[in-house]
Enzyme design. Structure first.
Site, PDB file in Angstrom:
ATOM      1  N   GLU A  97      31.969  38.964  35.823  1.00  0.00           N
ATOM      2  CA  GLU A  97      31.191  37.731  35.816  1.00  0.00           C
ATOM      3  C   GLU A  97      30.213  37.688  36.992  1.00  0.00           C
ATOM      4  O   GLU A  97      30.567  37.998  38.121  1.00  0.00           O
ATOM      5  CB  GLU A  97      32.127  36.518  35.873  1.00  0.00           C
ATOM      6  CG  GLU A  97      31.403  35.190  35.747  1.00  0.00           C
ATOM      7  CD  GLU A  97      32.342  34.006  35.907  1.00  0.00           C
ATOM      8  OE1 GLU A  97      31.907  32.876  35.597  1.00  0.00           O
ATOM      9  OE2 GLU A  97      33.493  34.187  36.349  1.00  0.00           O
ATOM     10  N   ARG A 114      32.326  32.824  20.517  1.00  0.00           N
ATOM     11  CA  ARG A 114      32.880  32.522  21.838  1.00  0.00           C
ATOM     12  C   ARG A 114      31.791  32.015  22.771  1.00  0.00           C
ATOM     13  O   ARG A 114      31.695  30.830  23.065  1.00  0.00           O
ATOM     14  CB  ARG A 114      33.582  33.756  22.423  1.00  0.00           C
ATOM     15  CG  ARG A 114      34.565  33.447  23.557  1.00  0.00           C
ATOM     16  CD  ARG A 114      33.938  33.268  24.925  1.00  0.00           C
ATOM     17  NE  ARG A 114      33.229  34.448  25.402  1.00  0.00           N
ATOM     18  CZ  ARG A 114      32.519  34.465  26.523  1.00  0.00           C
ATOM     19  NH1 ARG A 114      32.388  33.367  27.263  1.00  0.00           N
ATOM     20  NH2 ARG A 114      31.881  35.558  26.889  1.00  0.00           N
TER      21      ARG A 114
END
Length: 534
Positions: free
Chosen positions: A156, A26
């Site tokens: 994030e 990923r």
């Protein structure tokens, strides 16, 4: 509660299990120019889980493409057959049903939900307040739970968020804990942290939220990713995210090989990873990604278990003095001893031992001198070159009446090659030139001008072969074997040189010296049978 209230939490240095989550499929696929095919993704997923035995893998981002969905479905089907579905994770987004449905439709059971870990990202990218973002997160997480999907949450840009807006981070994590998400994953998204910053911030996080399961996701922008992973473990984190061969955006993610070895050797941690397969999986990723592993990359580089210095080879031969706990045997690899201008007697002996070749002291000295000479010309010399070097050296005992002093070759597309030479023939310096169809042909033309006025005829060339020894690269030594005929007499000469044309030139000079010295005999043994033994 003060911002650093968790900082004084005692260090957790006792041996414990640290999970490695590999995100090569990923995050690693965000490397510039890397895109794994359906078959490659499936093969790598199987290798990572079953061969390398990583604890978890992250294989894709939801909603990317139908091809990606098909690849994830194939991985999930295999994982289900191996009872490993809970170890296969997919990145999802705060989009209520879309990501969850995509994951469920592909057979997935675990979603890594990407949320905004800094107030700036939430405000400027989403144009939302924290309360609004939390409402959307809760809605997506609740839907995932109803569909039987386990939810982990990425924060994030957490590292910048913690630095610039800590209260935002604390409130976000407090609410995530209330939602009972499975794991909270803290990324250093831009690789901005140093080890002391990682340790202090994560001690604070683990101290404030002792019941939360934290992962750390380091990037390598400052070259500190491995050190940062170690700092995270010292702070109490129980899982580290990594990639094979440091794949990832910009400077990449932390190396799985480096983290696995550092945590075991330097911190005494327990890991599931099977070290014997690190190198094999690294090479598999190298082939599929098209990104070469640097020769000096720790653990997986081609040269990292190669001793170059003759002193080091001598120490190893006498007592393993230049070997450490980082043994190549751990990774199904071997020590090697480089051949080149820094080689000494011990380096040569190590390589001769590996080949099972025995030479006298005089022969070893001659071979070593030739190895050093070739090394000075920047030749790439491998153990596979050594039998040919030995043969060349031990065949070179004839008197050297003719030597090449200088040689210049000019070639061009659809143009004749031109050679200018200076040779020493019996003490006389002679210059000559010639042209021909290629550099070697032009050299022969120039040599005829030297030889014929002096009563020497050039024998007929019967066969010409070029060969790079097994294991050689494009920069490796080239072996040229030429068969010559002069009436009923036949001789075969050989020479080694990094430049293919010069290998032929030196094989020719060897033939001429044999002819001039009267050493022209019946056809010699072939290279396959000519390896000398004492």
């Amino acid at each position: 509660m003060s911002r650093r209230s968790g900082y004084n939490k005692p260090a957790m240095n006792k041996a414990r299990h640290i999970a490695l989550m590999d995100t090569t499929l990923r995050d690693g696929e965000q490397t510039q120019g890397v895109s794994f095919s359906h078959a490659e993704k499936t093969a790598l997923a199987e290798a990572l889980l079953k061969k390398l035995k990583v604890d978890r893998i992250e294989v894709a981002s939801a909603g990317i493409s139908q091809g990606e969905k098909d690849a994830v479905a194939a991985i999930q089907a295999w994982a289900a057959s191996e009872k490993m579905q809970d170890r296969v994770e997919v990145l999802g987004f705060v989009d209520h049903k879309r990501s969850v449905d995509w994951i469920v439709d592909s057979g997935g059971r675990v979603m890594n939900l990407l949320t905004k870990g800094s107030e700036r990202h939430c405000r400027e990218q989403l144009r939302k307040s924290l309360a609004e973002h939390l409402k959307d997160i809760g809605k997506t997480a609740a839907y995932a739970a109803r569909r039987g999907v386990t939810v982990n949450v990425y924060l994030e840009d957490w590292s910048n968020g913690y630095r610039n807006s800590p209260d935002y981070v604390y409130e976000l994590v407090k609410n995530l804990c209330a939602m009972k998400v499975h794991r909270i994953m803290l990324p250093d998204t831009l690789g901005v942290l140093a080890p002391d910053e990682v340790e202090s911030s994560l001690r604070d996080m683990t101290g404030r939220f002792p019941d939360a399961a934290f992962d750390f996701h380091p990037h390598n922008d400052y070259g500190l990713a491995t050190a940062n992973a170690m700092a995270a473990v010292r702070a109490g984190v129980s899982a580290i995210h990594c990639t094979v061969n440091c794949l990832g955006e910009r400077a990449g993610n932390v190396s799985l090989a480096e983290v696995a070895v550092a945590l075991r050797d330097k911190m005494g941690m327990k890991l599931s990873v099977d070290e014997k397969n690190i190198y094999a999986v690294s090479r598999m990723v190298e082939r599929f990604s098209g990104k070469n592993v640097p020769a000096n990359a720790p653990i997986t580089g081609d040269d990292v278990f190669t001793q170059t210095s003759g002193i080091h080879a001598d120490g190893d031969r006498k007592g393993g003095l230049y070997q450490s706990e980082l043994s190549p045997r751990r990774f199904s690899r071997k020590h090697s001893y480089a051949l080149g201008k820094m080689s000494g007697k011990a380096s040569l002996l190590k390589n001769l031992d590996d080949l099972g070749i025995s030479l006298s002291a005089e022969q070893r000295a001659m071979v070593l001198a030739r190895v050093v000479e070739l090394g000075d010309s920047k030749a790439s010399i491998t153990i596979h070159d050594l039998p040919f070097i030995i043969t060349e050296v031990l065949e070179s005992k004839s008197e050297q009446r003719l030597t090449l002093v200088n040689c210049s070759i000019t070639s061009g597309l659809d143009l004749a090659s031109i050679v200018s030479i200076k040779v020493n023939l019996d003490g006389e310096m002679i210059q000559s030139s010639g042209d021909g169809n290629g550099g070697f042909d032009a050299f022969i033309a120039a040599m005829r001008k030297v030889l014929e006025p002096r009563g020497w005829a050039m024998p007929e060339l019967a066969d010409y072969r070029l060969h790079i020894p097994r294991g050689g690269r494009t920069s490796a030594l080239t072996e040229c074997i030429i068969t010559w005929k002069d009436g009923a007499r036949t001789v075969r000469t050989r020479a080694l040189h990094p430049n293919q044309v010069f290998a032929g030139i030196y094989a020719t000079l060897r033939m001429l010296n044999m002819k001039m010295s009267g050493a022209w005999t019946a056809e010699e043994k072939s290279p396959a049978t000519a390896a000398p033994m004492a």
